[in-house]
Structures are given as structure tokens and as C-alpha cells.
Design an enzyme around this catalytic site. Structure first.
Site, PDB file in Angstrom:
ATOM      1  N   GLU A  21       0.832  -1.209   0.000  1.00 47.38           N
ATOM      2  CA  GLU A  21       0.000   0.000   0.000  1.00 47.38           C
ATOM      3  C   GLU A  21       0.865   1.256   0.000  1.00 47.38           C
ATOM      4  O   GLU A  21       0.539   2.236  -0.681  1.00 47.38           O
ATOM      5  CB  GLU A  21      -0.956  -0.027   1.185  1.00 47.38           C
ATOM      6  CG  GLU A  21      -2.038  -1.084   0.997  1.00 47.38           C
ATOM      7  CD  GLU A  21      -3.065  -1.100   2.095  1.00 47.38           C
ATOM      8  OE1 GLU A  21      -4.189  -0.630   1.840  1.00 47.38           O
ATOM      9  OE2 GLU A  21      -2.743  -1.566   3.200  1.00 47.38           O
ATOM     10  N   GLU A  41      -4.333  -9.196   3.110  1.00 53.40           N
ATOM     11  CA  GLU A  41      -5.151  -9.042   4.311  1.00 53.40           C
ATOM     12  C   GLU A  41      -6.361  -9.970   4.357  1.00 53.40           C
ATOM     13  O   GLU A  41      -6.801 -10.356   5.434  1.00 53.40           O
ATOM     14  CB  GLU A  41      -5.626  -7.580   4.448  1.00 53.40           C
ATOM     15  CG  GLU A  41      -4.527  -6.582   4.762  1.00 53.40           C
ATOM     16  CD  GLU A  41      -3.852  -6.011   3.528  1.00 53.40           C
ATOM     17  OE1 GLU A  41      -3.251  -4.935   3.644  1.00 53.40           O
ATOM     18  OE2 GLU A  41      -3.922  -6.625   2.447  1.00 53.40           O
TER      19      GLU A  41
END
Length: 113
Positions: A21, A41
Site C-alpha cells: 500500500e 489481508e
């Protein structure tokens, strides 16, 4: 993402979850062919929370981004380059800093003489 200067992410090792990210927030991404990256995730029953669900589709397209997020797939540098996730892929060197060196070379190209 809000820096007023160009940013280059150099991925020489692993960029999973938040690491990717952060790289997605950069203007340009360079990775070693042996690097590992992905938004993993969902394997933990959570979703990317630092902008990955927005930046990844803008970078590689909605359908492919959904596939990668839903599957929590991990890509190497070559795969990431083939889908447009990174701009440059380099073979890793013995020192383990090939992407860093390529990122520095790119930065030098941007500097005015």
C-alpha cells in the site's frame, strides 16, 4: 501520496499488505524479479485499510485488482511487471539492492543538470 515531489518505491524484498500500500502511494514502483508483493489481508479476514482497495484498481484495473485482493495472491517482480503493478523489474544482485540502485538511476534522470 501528497508529497509535492516525485516518489519512487524500490521493492527489493517483500511488500505485503501495508508495504504494498505504501508502494502504491508512490508515483513509480521498481522491483527485483525475486521480490514478493500482494495485498494479503483477506487471508486474515480483513481488507486492505491504507488505500490499497482504491489505488490498486486505479493502477491495474478493477477486475484484476479484485482478483488479487480476494485471492490474497502474492506476485513476484516479473508477474507484477506483466500486469502493470510496477514500472521496472530488475534481476536481484548479490547485495540485494538491485531495485534500490535502479530507483536511484531513475531519480538521477529526473534531476535537472
Amino acid at each position: 501520496a501528497n508529497l509535492p515531489v516525485p516518489t519512487i518505491a524500490a521493492i527489493d524484498g517483500t511488500a505485503l499488505g501495508g508495504g504494498l500500500e505504501i508502494a502504491l502511494a508512490c508515483d513509480i514502483r521498481v522491483a527485483a524479479s525475486s521480490a514478493k508483493m500482494g495485498l494479503v489481508e483477506t487471508k486474515l479476514a480483513i481488507i486492505p485499510g491504507a488505500g490499497g482497495t482504491q489505488r490498486l484498481p486505479r493502477t491495474i484495473g478493477v477486475s484484476l485488482a479484485k482478483e488479487l485482493i480476494f485471492s490474497a495472491r502474492i506476485l513476484d517482480g516479473e508477474e507484477a511487471k506483466s500486469i502493470g503493478l510496477i514500472s521496472h523489474v530488475v534481476e536481484q544482485n548479490e547485495a540485494g539492492d538491485a531495485a534500490y540502485k535502479r530507483a536511484l538511476a531513475l531519480a538521477r534522470e529526473f534531476l535537472p543538470e
